[in-house]
Every structure is written in structure tokens, then in C-alpha cells.
Design a protein around this motif. Structure first.
Motif, PDB file in Angstrom:
ATOM      1  N   LEU A  11      -8.030-106.694  36.737  1.00 48.33           N
ATOM      2  CA  LEU A  11      -9.228-107.081  35.996  1.00 48.33           C
ATOM      3  C   LEU A  11      -9.904-108.235  36.717  1.00 48.33           C
ATOM      4  O   LEU A  11      -9.256-109.230  37.080  1.00 48.33           O
ATOM      5  CB  LEU A  11      -8.842-107.508  34.579  1.00 48.33           C
ATOM      6  N   VAL A  12     -11.201-108.115  36.916  1.00 50.28           N
ATOM      7  CA  VAL A  12     -11.963-109.156  37.602  1.00 50.28           C
ATOM      8  C   VAL A  12     -13.318-109.288  36.933  1.00 50.28           C
ATOM      9  O   VAL A  12     -13.855-108.310  36.397  1.00 50.28           O
ATOM     10  CB  VAL A  12     -12.099-108.823  39.111  1.00 50.28           C
ATOM     11  N   GLN A  13     -13.863-110.486  36.969  1.00 43.78           N
ATOM     12  CA  GLN A  13     -15.182-110.714  36.379  1.00 43.78           C
ATOM     13  C   GLN A  13     -16.283-110.219  37.315  1.00 43.78           C
ATOM     14  O   GLN A  13     -16.091-110.155  38.540  1.00 43.78           O
ATOM     15  CB  GLN A  13     -15.373-112.200  36.105  1.00 43.78           C
ATOM     16  N   PRO A  14     -17.426-109.877  36.768  1.00 44.41           N
ATOM     17  CA  PRO A  14     -18.567-109.489  37.618  1.00 44.41           C
ATOM     18  C   PRO A  14     -18.859-110.577  38.644  1.00 44.41           C
ATOM     19  O   PRO A  14     -18.837-111.771  38.324  1.00 44.41           O
ATOM     20  CB  PRO A  14     -19.708-109.334  36.616  1.00 44.41           C
ATOM     21  N   GLY A  15     -19.125-110.123  39.870  1.00 51.92           N
ATOM     22  CA  GLY A  15     -19.357-111.049  40.967  1.00 51.92           C
ATOM     23  C   GLY A  15     -18.104-111.444  41.707  1.00 51.92           C
ATOM     24  O   GLY A  15     -18.181-112.085  42.768  1.00 51.92           O
ATOM     25  N   GLY A  16     -16.960-111.068  41.179  1.00 50.78           N
ATOM     26  CA  GLY A  16     -15.687-111.438  41.799  1.00 50.78           C
ATOM     27  C   GLY A  16     -15.290-110.506  42.928  1.00 50.78           C
ATOM     28  O   GLY A  16     -16.037-109.603  43.314  1.00 50.78           O
ATOM     29  N   GLY A 108      -3.129 -93.892  42.566  1.00 52.19           N
ATOM     30  CA  GLY A 108      -4.297 -94.550  42.004  1.00 52.19           C
ATOM     31  C   GLY A 108      -3.987 -95.932  41.473  1.00 52.19           C
ATOM     32  O   GLY A 108      -2.862 -96.216  41.047  1.00 52.19           O
ATOM     33  N   THR A 109      -4.988 -96.790  41.514  1.00 55.40           N
ATOM     34  CA  THR A 109      -4.859 -98.135  40.953  1.00 55.40           C
ATOM     35  C   THR A 109      -6.148 -98.471  40.193  1.00 55.40           C
ATOM     36  O   THR A 109      -7.246 -98.191  40.669  1.00 55.40           O
ATOM     37  CB  THR A 109      -4.572 -99.179  42.052  1.00 55.40           C
ATOM     38  N   GLN A 110      -5.981 -99.026  39.008  1.00 55.09           N
ATOM     39  CA  GLN A 110      -7.121 -99.296  38.140  1.00 55.09           C
ATOM     40  C   GLN A 110      -7.819-100.587  38.552  1.00 55.09           C
ATOM     41  O   GLN A 110      -7.179-101.627  38.739  1.00 55.09           O
ATOM     42  CB  GLN A 110      -6.670 -99.413  36.685  1.00 55.09           C
ATOM     43  N   VAL A 111      -9.145-100.503  38.661  1.00 55.39           N
ATOM     44  CA  VAL A 111      -9.979-101.688  38.866  1.00 55.39           C
ATOM     45  C   VAL A 111     -10.936-101.774  37.684  1.00 55.39           C
ATOM     46  O   VAL A 111     -11.666-100.817  37.404  1.00 55.39           O
ATOM     47  CB  VAL A 111     -10.768-101.612  40.183  1.00 55.39           C
ATOM     48  N   THR A 112     -10.921-102.889  37.001  1.00 56.06           N
ATOM     49  CA  THR A 112     -11.804-103.103  35.865  1.00 56.06           C
ATOM     50  C   THR A 112     -12.630-104.353  36.103  1.00 56.06           C
ATOM     51  O   THR A 112     -12.069-105.430  36.356  1.00 56.06           O
ATOM     52  CB  THR A 112     -11.000-103.248  34.564  1.00 56.06           C
ATOM     53  N   VAL A 113     -13.947-104.194  36.048  1.00 59.99           N
ATOM     54  CA  VAL A 113     -14.857-105.318  36.244  1.00 59.99           C
ATOM     55  C   VAL A 113     -15.533-105.603  34.907  1.00 59.99           C
ATOM     56  O   VAL A 113     -16.335-104.808  34.423  1.00 59.99           O
ATOM     57  CB  VAL A 113     -15.914-105.020  37.326  1.00 59.99           C
ATOM     58  N   SER A 114     -15.167-106.722  34.329  1.00 56.80           N
ATOM     59  CA  SER A 114     -15.659-107.035  32.984  1.00 56.80           C
ATOM     60  C   SER A 114     -15.558-108.532  32.743  1.00 56.80           C
ATOM     61  O   SER A 114     -14.644-109.199  33.238  1.00 56.80           O
ATOM     62  CB  SER A 114     -14.841-106.275  31.940  1.00 56.80           C
ATOM     63  N   SER A 115     -16.486-109.029  31.950  1.00 59.17           N
ATOM     64  CA  SER A 115     -16.429-110.444  31.559  1.00 59.17           C
ATOM     65  C   SER A 115     -15.703-110.594  30.226  1.00 59.17           C
ATOM     66  O   SER A 115     -15.538-111.706  29.729  1.00 59.17           O
ATOM     67  CB  SER A 115     -17.837-111.022  31.478  1.00 59.17           C
TER      68      SER A 115
END
Length: 115
Positions: A11-16, A108-115
Motif C-alpha cells: 500500500l502506498v499513497q498517491p505520488g509515492g 502476482g503481487t498486489q499494489v494499492t495506491v490510496s490515501s
């Protein structure tokens, strides 16, 4: 034959930024090309980036200028460096390897971009 194991999602924030790794076991030097694909819920799997054994790279239009694919032959590993991540980058990312006409996939590996 090749086995692929991805890592680095999360999980990463937008812009990260995130870096994905794909470690290959088996016949590394027989691999013609490796790449990253992604699949978001309800959408088709799409090419993110790929790299040939000679180092030529290719990127999907939506990630050009933000993502970089690279390979380390000493470690039998391909990386996907993802910068300026957007919510629309959220997906399961799959590593792919091609040997002649055969295609191999990681789990597979999950990437989630969310604040």
C-alpha cells in the motif's frame, strides 16, 4: 523451465514510489524477454513494461515517464521501479518471462495506491 517469484507490492499513497522485484530460478540465460503486466478488478491484463535479454525496453503508455524496468543478470532478477504512483495504478502485478514460444508467469503481487 523458469519459476518466477514477485515481491515488493503493498500500500502506498498517491505520488509515492515502490519497487517490485521478480526473481527467476531456472534457465535465466534462455529467457528472451521479461516483463511486468497488471490486472485491475474488472479489467483485462495489460502490459506495463518489458525488457529483452539485450536490454531493450518497452512501456505501456499509461506508465511512460513514471516507471522503469531493469534487470540484474547477476541476481537473475528483474525490477520495476514505480514513481509518481496514481490510484489507477492499483492492480495485481504479474511478472512474465518468455523462452522461445513459452510464457511463464509469477503468482502476482498486489499494489494499492490510496490515501
Amino acid at each position: 523451465q523458469v519459476e518466477l517469484v514477485e515481491s515488493g507490492g503493498g500500500l502506498v499513497q498517491p505520488g509515492g514510489s515502490l519497487r517490485l522485484s521478480c526473481a527467476a530460478s531456472g534457465n535465466w540465460f534462455s529467457i528472451n524477454a521479461m516483463g511486468w503486466f497488471r490486472q485491475a478488478p474488472g479489467k483485462q491484463r495489460e502490459l506495463v513494461a518489458d525488457i529483452t535479454s539485450g536490454g531493450l525496453t518497452n512501456y505501456g503508455d499509461s506508465v511512460k515517464g513514471r516507471f522503469t524496468i531493469s534487470r540484474d543478470n547477476a541476481k537473475n532478477t528483474v525490477y520495476l521501479h514505480m514513481n509518481s504512483l496514481k490510484p489507477e495504478d492499483t492492480a495485481v502485478y504479474y511478472c512474465n518471462a518468455v523462452i522461445l514460444i513459452r510464457s511463464y508467469w509469477g503468482q502476482g503481487t498486489q499494489v494499492t495506491v490510496s490515501s
